[in-house]
Structures are given as C-alpha cells and as structure tokens.
Design a protein around this motif. Sequence first.
Motif, short mmCIF file in Angstrom:
data_model
loop_
_atom_site.label_atom_id
_atom_site.label_comp_id
_atom_site.label_asym_id
_atom_site.label_seq_id
_atom_site.Cartn_x
_atom_site.Cartn_y
_atom_site.Cartn_z
N GLU A 279 0.83 -1.20 0.00
CA GLU A 279 0.00 0.00 0.00
C GLU A 279 0.87 1.26 0.00
O GLU A 279 0.61 2.20 -0.75
N LYS A 280 1.90 1.25 0.81
CA LYS A 280 2.79 2.41 0.87
C LYS A 280 3.57 2.57 -0.44
O LYS A 280 3.74 3.69 -0.93
N LEU A 281 4.02 1.47 -1.02
CA LEU A 281 4.76 1.54 -2.28
C LEU A 281 3.87 2.09 -3.40
O LEU A 281 4.32 2.90 -4.20
N VAL A 282 2.62 1.66 -3.44
CA VAL A 282 1.68 2.14 -4.46
C VAL A 282 1.37 3.62 -4.22
O VAL A 282 1.37 4.42 -5.16
N LYS A 283 1.12 3.98 -2.97
CA LYS A 283 0.80 5.36 -2.63
C LYS A 283 1.94 6.30 -3.02
O LYS A 283 1.71 7.41 -3.49
N LYS A 284 3.18 5.85 -2.86
CA LYS A 284 4.35 6.67 -3.20
C LYS A 284 4.75 6.52 -4.67
O LYS A 284 5.78 7.04 -5.10
N LYS A 285 3.95 5.76 -5.44
CA LYS A 285 4.19 5.54 -6.87
C LYS A 285 5.52 4.83 -7.15
O LYS A 285 6.16 5.05 -8.18
N LEU A 286 5.92 3.98 -6.22
CA LEU A 286 7.13 3.17 -6.39
C LEU A 286 6.78 1.81 -7.01
O LEU A 286 7.65 1.11 -7.52
N ALA A 287 5.50 1.49 -6.95
CA ALA A 287 4.97 0.25 -7.53
C ALA A 287 3.53 0.51 -7.94
O ALA A 287 2.91 1.47 -7.47
#
Length: 128
Positions: free
Chosen positions: A58-66
């Motif tokens: 969720e954090k990776l998606v939110k930060k646009k890293l994934a």
Amino acid sequence: MDKVTDRLIIQWNKAFNGDIGISHILVIRHLLQHGKSRPSDIAKTLGLTPPTLSYLSEKLVKKKLAVRMLDESDRRVVYLCITEKGADLLKKATLEGERLRRGLFEKLTEEEHAQLINIYRKLNSEDK
C-alpha cells in the motif's frame, strides 16, 4: 553480527531519508529481479506475512514506487509491478548501502577483506 547489522540499518535509515524502510526496499528489489509478482508470492519469498506485505504494498503504491496490475486472463489475480520511480529509489538505496558498507569495511586490512569475502560466499552458498 546483530550489533553490526543493527548499526548499518540505523545509519542507512538516517542517511537515506527516503521515508521508506528496509522491508520496502526488499519488496522493490524482488520486483526488479523477478518482474511483476503476486503479493502472496512476494510474501512467501521474503518470509513476510500476507498482512505485512499488504501494508508494505500500500505504501509503495501510494508513493508511486509500484503499481497494481490485474491479470488479463483472470481479473481476480492482482500483480505488483515496480515503476521507474521505484527502480530509481532502489538504485539510490543500494548506493547508500554500499557507501555505508565501504565505511564499515575500510577498518579491515586487505587480508581481512579477503577472509570476509570468503566467509560471505560460504554463507551465501546454496550448499549446506
């Protein structure tokens, strides 16, 4: 060994300053090495629980890293994929880790470097 590892992690967290932890970096590295992956497969490979992987994802998606992608043939299957921003962050994190290790290992003699490399190779070998 624990003291050295803990010290490196603390120094990395302070120096990297990316609002991302080591576990996030492990997930991003997995995605870079293996390509799109189901979260359950990532969790199993990294030894994480599915809820932990959900939190990290969720954090990776939110930060646009994934990003999350649906499987074209079965829309119930969701994959996690690394983004260019995630690959860039991984590169920076890796460089910071290398810098910290160089600083740590500069205390060693050349002979001790060679011994340490042999020890790491032995510890990393698949043969038990």
